[in-house]
Design an enzyme around this catalytic site. Structure first.
Site, mmCIF file in Angstrom:
data_model
loop_
_atom_site.group_PDB
_atom_site.id
_atom_site.type_symbol
_atom_site.label_atom_id
_atom_site.label_comp_id
_atom_site.label_asym_id
_atom_site.label_seq_id
_atom_site.Cartn_x
_atom_site.Cartn_y
_atom_site.Cartn_z
ATOM 1 N N GLU A 26 1.176 -1.103 0.175
ATOM 2 C CA GLU A 26 -0.229 0.024 -0.087
ATOM 3 C C GLU A 26 0.908 1.186 0.182
ATOM 4 O OE1 GLU A 26 -2.736 0.045 -1.033
ATOM 5 O OE2 GLU A 26 -3.176 -0.956 0.357
ATOM 6 N N GLY A 111 -16.875 4.181 -4.026
ATOM 7 C CA GLY A 111 -15.886 5.418 -2.515
ATOM 8 C C GLY A 111 -15.662 4.459 -1.301
ATOM 9 N N GLY A 113 -12.512 2.947 -1.742
ATOM 10 C CA GLY A 113 -11.189 1.728 -1.934
ATOM 11 C C GLY A 113 -11.374 0.286 -2.589
ATOM 12 N N LEU A 114 -12.206 0.182 -3.819
ATOM 13 C CA LEU A 114 -12.051 -1.258 -4.785
ATOM 14 C C LEU A 114 -12.035 -0.827 -5.194
ATOM 15 C CD1 LEU A 114 -14.421 -3.308 -2.773
ATOM 16 C CD2 LEU A 114 -12.264 -3.205 -2.199
ATOM 17 N N SER A 116 -13.592 0.924 -7.548
ATOM 18 C CA SER A 116 -14.583 1.483 -9.041
ATOM 19 C C SER A 116 -14.543 2.657 -9.532
ATOM 20 C CB SER A 116 -16.677 1.861 -8.759
ATOM 21 O OG SER A 116 -16.116 3.202 -7.720
ATOM 22 N N SER A 117 -13.527 3.475 -10.098
ATOM 23 C CA SER A 117 -13.248 4.308 -11.178
ATOM 24 C C SER A 117 -12.645 3.194 -11.951
ATOM 25 C CB SER A 117 -12.113 4.763 -10.807
ATOM 26 O OG SER A 117 -11.146 5.034 -9.715
ATOM 27 N N GLU A 149 -7.768 8.962 -15.208
ATOM 28 C CA GLU A 149 -8.264 9.559 -14.042
ATOM 29 C C GLU A 149 -7.141 10.967 -13.666
ATOM 30 O OE1 GLU A 149 -9.039 6.554 -11.184
ATOM 31 O OE2 GLU A 149 -9.099 8.140 -9.983
ATOM 32 N N ASP A 161 -4.085 0.031 -9.275
ATOM 33 C CA ASP A 161 -5.603 0.250 -9.515
ATOM 34 C C ASP A 161 -5.884 -0.078 -11.302
ATOM 35 O OD1 ASP A 161 -5.401 0.790 -7.461
ATOM 36 O OD2 ASP A 161 -6.455 2.869 -7.238
ATOM 37 N N TYR A 210 -3.400 12.684 0.501
ATOM 38 C CA TYR A 210 -2.784 11.137 -0.310
ATOM 39 C C TYR A 210 -1.559 12.118 -1.754
ATOM 40 C CZ TYR A 210 -2.172 7.931 -4.740
ATOM 41 O OH TYR A 210 -1.863 6.961 -5.411
HETATM 42 C C1 GLA Z 1 -5.317 4.669 -4.351
HETATM 43 C C2 GLA Z 1 -4.389 5.073 -5.844
HETATM 44 C C3 GLA Z 1 -2.950 4.069 -6.162
HETATM 45 C C4 GLA Z 1 -2.114 3.067 -4.723
HETATM 46 C C5 GLA Z 1 -3.284 3.394 -3.446
HETATM 47 C C6 GLA Z 1 -2.036 2.802 -2.305
HETATM 48 O O1 GLA Z 1 -5.986 3.802 -4.734
HETATM 49 O O2 GLA Z 1 -5.619 4.900 -6.657
HETATM 50 O O3 GLA Z 1 -2.548 4.322 -7.159
HETATM 51 O O4 GLA Z 1 -2.138 4.170 -4.854
HETATM 52 O O5 GLA Z 1 -4.214 3.882 -3.181
HETATM 53 O O6 GLA Z 1 -1.777 1.977 -2.036
#
Ligand code: GLA
Length: 353
Positions: A26, A111, A113-114, A116-117, A149, A161, A210
């Site tokens: 991560e 929304g 963290g999986l 979807s975008s 994105e 992602d 972020y």
């Molecule tokens: C989001 C970002 C990814 C990655 C994660 C953290 O999902 O889109 O590129 O940086 O956070 O690991």
């Protein structure tokens, strides 16, 4: 509702792409590091057909929204902006893109963290590839999705992602070197199952934090004289850095080591320990956890059938992932949600009713 109900004709092409859950690695992708996501069963499906109306029409079934836009005008609607970004990416390859009717359906939770975008971007690009016979492989699709994105949705993300949505499958893990894009599908430890539980907390701080973390990592790598933190193998090298760069870098360096250890062939117990250590590092060194995520992770870790658990995705809310003994994930998820409270939801495995 269906494409045909909305637009009066069947679609010319339909393509889909899954969401992803990250098991380890991560906040390493924008440091040129290693990641280990897997696809989730939920996916986004995009259908399209050229129209003669002089505009793109995007109908999002799940949001009950419709957006109309032309080639040179980015739509204000956030959802349509992802589709627009993909269309612009395809145009940049030199392809002639006709105006299109587009229909989007998705069961990827949004929304949390999986990704979807990423699923929307990859499904849209796959549909465009099929419709226009574009010569794009799955890696190129992921790269174009990431650009969409960054340039059109305004999120300065890494490539994990989109690569996961484009190349992963739910039965295996995608081990990816985000610098070289070398990758391989690796099996999960035997007799295990993935559980994903939503904390119910929206990721309000995620974007600003972020970008701040990215910046701190860049400062850390500049001070250490390397191109990216991925180039630091020995964690003691970060000790010379000022705070908070020291702890940020320590997370990234130790997290890369955890991914490499996990793909060296560990059993479920050790994989779980690596996940637990990842959560502690995200909480204490990277500081992207919040009390709700810590509580949910703790409840998961206390379950006898859970090998390990951690927050997943960017942090500050959203979902947690656990590795469970095979056949137990649904039950563990229900028990944990009972203890956690009504904001919690089991997202994977999907509820069967
Ligand atoms: C989001 C970002 C990814 C990655 C994660 C953290 O999902 O889109 O590129 O940086 O956070 O690991």
């Amino acid at each position: 509702m269906s494409f045909e109900n909305i637009f009066g004709f069947p679609p010319a092409v339909t393509a889909s792409a899954p969401g992803r859950v990250n098991l380890l690695g991560e906040h390493t992708d924008y440091n040129d590091g290693y990641v280990l996501p897997t696809a989730i069963p939920q996916k986004t499906t995009v259908s399209m057909r050229p129209n003669s109306g002089g505009e793109f029409v995007v109908h999002a079934a799940d949001l009950a929204s419709e957006s109309r836009f032309e080639r040179e005008a980015k739509p204000g609607d956030h959802f349509a902006a992802y589709v627009y970004g993909c269309i612009r990416g395809a145009m940049a390859t030199g392809a002639e893109i006709p105006y299109l009717d587009i229909y989007v359906e998705s069961d990827v939770p949004m929304g949390v963290g999986l990704s979807s975008s990423a699923a929307l971007e990859v499904a849209t690009l796959r549909a465009l590839r099929e419709l226009l016979k574009l010569d794009l492989d799955d890696v190129r699709i992921a790269q174009m999705a990431q650009r969409a994105e960054i340039d059109f949705a305004g999120v300065n993300c890494g490539i994990m992602d989109q690569m996961a949505s484009s190349l992963a499958d739910p039965k295996q893990m995608l081990f990816l070197d985000t610098r070289t894009l070398e990758r391989r599908l690796v099996p999960r430890p035997p007799s295990t199952e993935v559980l994903v539980v939503d904390s119910g907390l929206s990721r309000s701080l995620a974007t600003s934090a972020y970008n701040e973390r990215r910046h701190e990592c860049e400062r850390a790598s500049a001070s250490l004289g390397v191109a990216a933190l991925r180039d630091i193998g020995d964690v003691s090298r970060v000790e010379s850095l000022d705070e908070p760069m020291r702890r940020r870098a320590r997370h990234v360096v130790s997290e890369n080591a955890r991914v490499l250890r996990a793909v060296a062939g560990v059993d479920a117990r050790e994989f779980g320990e690596l996940m637990n250590a990842s959560h502690a590092s995200l909480r204490d060194d990277y500081e992207v956890s919040v009390p709700e995520l810590d509580r949910l992770v703790e409840l998961l870790q206390q379950q006898p059938d859970v090998y390990g658990a951690r927050l997943t995705g960017a942090g500050f809310g959203g979902a947690c992932v656990a590795l469970c003994r095979e056949g137990t994930a649904a039950g563990v998820g229900r028990d944990v949600v009972d203890q956690y409270g009504s904001k919690g939801r089991v997202l994977v495995p999907e509820a069967t009713s």
